[in-house]
Scaffold this motif. Sequence first.
Motif, short mmCIF file in Angstrom:
data_model
loop_
_atom_site.label_atom_id
_atom_site.label_comp_id
_atom_site.label_asym_id
_atom_site.label_seq_id
_atom_site.Cartn_x
_atom_site.Cartn_y
_atom_site.Cartn_z
N PHE A 17 46.10 -19.03 12.38
CA PHE A 17 46.81 -17.89 12.96
C PHE A 17 48.22 -18.30 13.33
O PHE A 17 48.44 -19.39 13.84
CB PHE A 17 46.08 -17.40 14.22
N GLN A 18 49.19 -17.40 13.07
CA GLN A 18 50.59 -17.59 13.43
C GLN A 18 50.95 -16.48 14.41
O GLN A 18 51.27 -15.37 14.01
CB GLN A 18 51.48 -17.52 12.18
N PHE A 19 50.89 -16.79 15.70
CA PHE A 19 51.11 -15.78 16.73
C PHE A 19 52.60 -15.51 16.96
O PHE A 19 53.41 -16.43 16.98
CB PHE A 19 50.46 -16.22 18.05
N THR A 22 54.46 -8.87 18.64
CA THR A 22 54.31 -7.84 17.61
C THR A 22 54.18 -6.48 18.26
O THR A 22 53.44 -6.32 19.22
CB THR A 22 53.05 -8.14 16.76
N ASN A 58 50.99 -10.61 21.58
CA ASN A 58 51.27 -11.85 20.86
C ASN A 58 50.10 -12.10 19.91
O ASN A 58 49.06 -12.62 20.31
CB ASN A 58 51.44 -13.00 21.86
N VAL A 59 50.27 -11.67 18.66
CA VAL A 59 49.20 -11.73 17.67
C VAL A 59 49.73 -12.25 16.34
O VAL A 59 50.94 -12.36 16.15
CB VAL A 59 48.57 -10.33 17.45
N ASP A 60 48.83 -12.53 15.44
CA ASP A 60 49.18 -12.78 14.05
C ASP A 60 49.20 -11.41 13.38
O ASP A 60 48.14 -10.84 13.09
CB ASP A 60 48.16 -13.71 13.40
N LYS A 63 47.19 -10.86 10.10
CA LYS A 63 45.72 -10.90 10.26
C LYS A 63 45.24 -9.65 11.00
O LYS A 63 44.23 -9.05 10.62
CB LYS A 63 45.29 -12.16 11.01
N HIS A 147 41.67 -14.15 17.97
CA HIS A 147 42.76 -13.79 18.89
C HIS A 147 42.31 -13.80 20.35
O HIS A 147 43.05 -13.38 21.23
CB HIS A 147 43.30 -12.39 18.55
N GLN A 171 48.19 -14.96 24.27
CA GLN A 171 47.14 -15.95 23.99
C GLN A 171 47.04 -16.93 25.14
O GLN A 171 48.04 -17.26 25.77
CB GLN A 171 47.43 -16.67 22.67
#
Length: 174
Positions: A17-19, A22, A58-60, A63, A147, A171
């Motif tokens: 995962f790349q947070f 978003t 703060n998410v990917d 995904k 997540h 996160q």
Amino acid sequence: VYDLLNIIRIEEGRFGFQFAKTDMVQLMAGAIKGYREAAEKMKVKISLKKSHPHIFANVDGGKIRLAIDNLIDNAIRYNHEGGKVAINIFKTSSDVVFTVQDTGFGIPAGQLNKVFTKFFRCDNVIKMQVSGFGLGLYLVKNIVEGHGGRIELQSVENKGSIFTVILPQKQKNQ
């Protein structure tokens, strides 16, 4: 095939995962736009209700978009002609919550506990010969849990389903 490759990556621990911060409203609106044609073909109306013009988490994004796409795709595909899909997104003090509610086939009560397992398809949709491999919701659950979130389901056969996704705005390791 794409879903199966993602499942293999998840199970091998290679689904990194790349947070990043978003805009979840923008992400959701983009997903809905991508399914407008499919919805129109099925005569399914899609609506989006948001508590704020911008809701950040703060998410990917890639995904989470994959998870959103799976939920919207299912809500359209497993719906009745002329049905509805209502999407609602809001935030709490610590979470971003979104729901995808449909007026579709619903899930038999005795099968609700199997919905998020790999390769599972409900008896009622198999009989209707709606295509699928039973990987989408397994993938969604793994993305959401990756997540630090959770997914909940309410469903009544022949009435529809509500999938609720709860994601932390930040996160724990950040």
